[in-house]
Design a protein around this motif. Structure first.
Motif, PDB file in Angstrom:
ATOM      1  N   ALA A 253       0.828  -1.205   0.000  1.00 47.03           N
ATOM      2  CA  ALA A 253       0.000   0.000   0.000  1.00 47.03           C
ATOM      3  C   ALA A 253       0.865   1.258   0.000  1.00 47.03           C
ATOM      4  CB  ALA A 253      -0.924   0.004   1.205  1.00 47.03           C
ATOM      5  N   ARG A 254       1.965   1.236   0.723  1.00 53.90           N
ATOM      6  CA  ARG A 254       2.865   2.393   0.748  1.00 53.90           C
ATOM      7  C   ARG A 254       3.495   2.620  -0.623  1.00 53.90           C
ATOM      8  NH1 ARG A 254       6.870   1.564   5.010  1.00 53.90           N
ATOM      9  NH2 ARG A 254       5.109   1.998   6.360  1.00 53.90           N
ATOM     10  N   ALA A 255       3.893   1.553  -1.297  1.00 59.34           N
ATOM     11  CA  ALA A 255       4.481   1.681  -2.633  1.00 59.34           C
ATOM     12  C   ALA A 255       3.464   2.243  -3.627  1.00 59.34           C
ATOM     13  CB  ALA A 255       5.019   0.339  -3.107  1.00 59.34           C
ATOM     14  N   LEU A 256       2.225   1.780  -3.552  1.00 60.87           N
ATOM     15  CA  LEU A 256       1.199   2.305  -4.446  1.00 60.87           C
ATOM     16  C   LEU A 256       0.844   3.751  -4.117  1.00 60.87           C
ATOM     17  CD1 LEU A 256      -1.086  -0.829  -4.752  1.00 60.87           C
ATOM     18  CD2 LEU A 256       0.471   0.107  -6.464  1.00 60.87           C
ATOM     19  N   THR A 257       0.904   4.117  -2.841  1.00 54.47           N
ATOM     20  CA  THR A 257       0.677   5.506  -2.450  1.00 54.47           C
ATOM     21  C   THR A 257       1.776   6.405  -3.010  1.00 54.47           C
ATOM     22  OG1 THR A 257      -0.421   4.777  -0.431  1.00 54.47           O
ATOM     23  CG2 THR A 257       0.358   7.050  -0.485  1.00 54.47           C
ATOM     24  N   PHE A 258       3.010   5.958  -2.967  1.00 50.78           N
ATOM     25  CA  PHE A 258       4.107   6.726  -3.563  1.00 50.78           C
ATOM     26  C   PHE A 258       3.898   6.881  -5.072  1.00 50.78           C
ATOM     27  CE2 PHE A 258       7.147   5.523   0.031  1.00 50.78           C
ATOM     28  CZ  PHE A 258       6.973   6.750   0.654  1.00 50.78           C
ATOM     29  N   ARG A 259       3.391   5.823  -5.724  1.00 49.04           N
ATOM     30  CA  ARG A 259       3.143   5.920  -7.162  1.00 49.04           C
ATOM     31  C   ARG A 259       2.109   6.991  -7.466  1.00 49.04           C
ATOM     32  NH1 ARG A 259      -0.408   5.141 -10.936  1.00 49.04           N
ATOM     33  NH2 ARG A 259      -1.927   4.338  -9.484  1.00 49.04           N
ATOM     34  N   ILE A 260       1.058   7.040  -6.689  1.00 49.47           N
ATOM     35  CA  ILE A 260       0.036   8.061  -6.888  1.00 49.47           C
ATOM     36  C   ILE A 260       0.623   9.441  -6.640  1.00 49.47           C
ATOM     37  CG2 ILE A 260      -2.137   8.984  -5.976  1.00 49.47           C
ATOM     38  CD1 ILE A 260      -2.932   6.049  -5.429  1.00 49.47           C
ATOM     39  N   GLY A 261       1.419   9.571  -5.598  1.00 46.12           N
ATOM     40  CA  GLY A 261       2.057  10.856  -5.307  1.00 46.12           C
ATOM     41  C   GLY A 261       3.001  11.298  -6.414  1.00 46.12           C
ATOM     42  N   PHE A 262       3.804  10.368  -6.939  1.00 44.26           N
ATOM     43  CA  PHE A 262       4.715  10.699  -8.031  1.00 44.26           C
ATOM     44  C   PHE A 262       3.939  11.101  -9.281  1.00 44.26           C
ATOM     45  CE2 PHE A 262       7.961   7.659  -6.046  1.00 44.26           C
ATOM     46  CZ  PHE A 262       8.614   8.694  -5.389  1.00 44.26           C
ATOM     47  N   SER A 263       2.833  10.424  -9.554  1.00 40.64           N
ATOM     48  CA  SER A 263       2.029  10.747 -10.735  1.00 40.64           C
ATOM     49  C   SER A 263       1.414  12.138 -10.618  1.00 40.64           C
ATOM     50  CB  SER A 263       0.917   9.713 -10.916  1.00 40.64           C
ATOM     51  OG  SER A 263       1.454   8.438 -11.121  1.00 40.64           O
ATOM     52  N   VAL A 264       0.859  12.451  -9.467  1.00 42.07           N
ATOM     53  CA  VAL A 264       0.260  13.772  -9.257  1.00 42.07           C
ATOM     54  C   VAL A 264       1.343  14.851  -9.325  1.00 42.07           C
ATOM     55  CG1 VAL A 264      -0.900  15.230  -7.553  1.00 42.07           C
ATOM     56  CG2 VAL A 264      -1.723  12.917  -7.985  1.00 42.07           C
TER      57      VAL A 264
END
Length: 75
Positions: A40-51
């Motif tokens: 979940a933390r890795a996917l949260t970072f992905r969303i943050g990087f995309s935004v």
């Protein structure tokens, strides 16, 4: 600006790879919670990087650092 976009895409792909690693890793005894938390933390970072990458491209466009080229018109 091109290098920032490349680094952003690499960070997005890296966080997706990390999430895949944590998802596919064989669970040990009592490791399910930690594995889910890491994924979940890795996917949260992905969303943050995309935004962040989207906002940076938008700001660069508004500041005039990048210009849209569009598609060539052919008849």
């Amino acid at each position: 600006m091109k290098w920032i976009a490349i680094v952003g895409f690499v960070a997005i792909i890296g966080s997706l790879a990390a999430a895949l690693f944590f998802m596919m890793r064989r669970p040990s005894e009592g490791d399910h919670q930690a594995r889910s938390r890491h994924m979940a933390r890795a996917l949260t970072f992905r969303i943050g990087f995309s935004v962040l990458l989207f906002v940076l491209v938008l700001v660069a466009y508004l500041m005039g650092w990048v210009q849209p080229t569009g598609l060539p018109v052919s008849r």
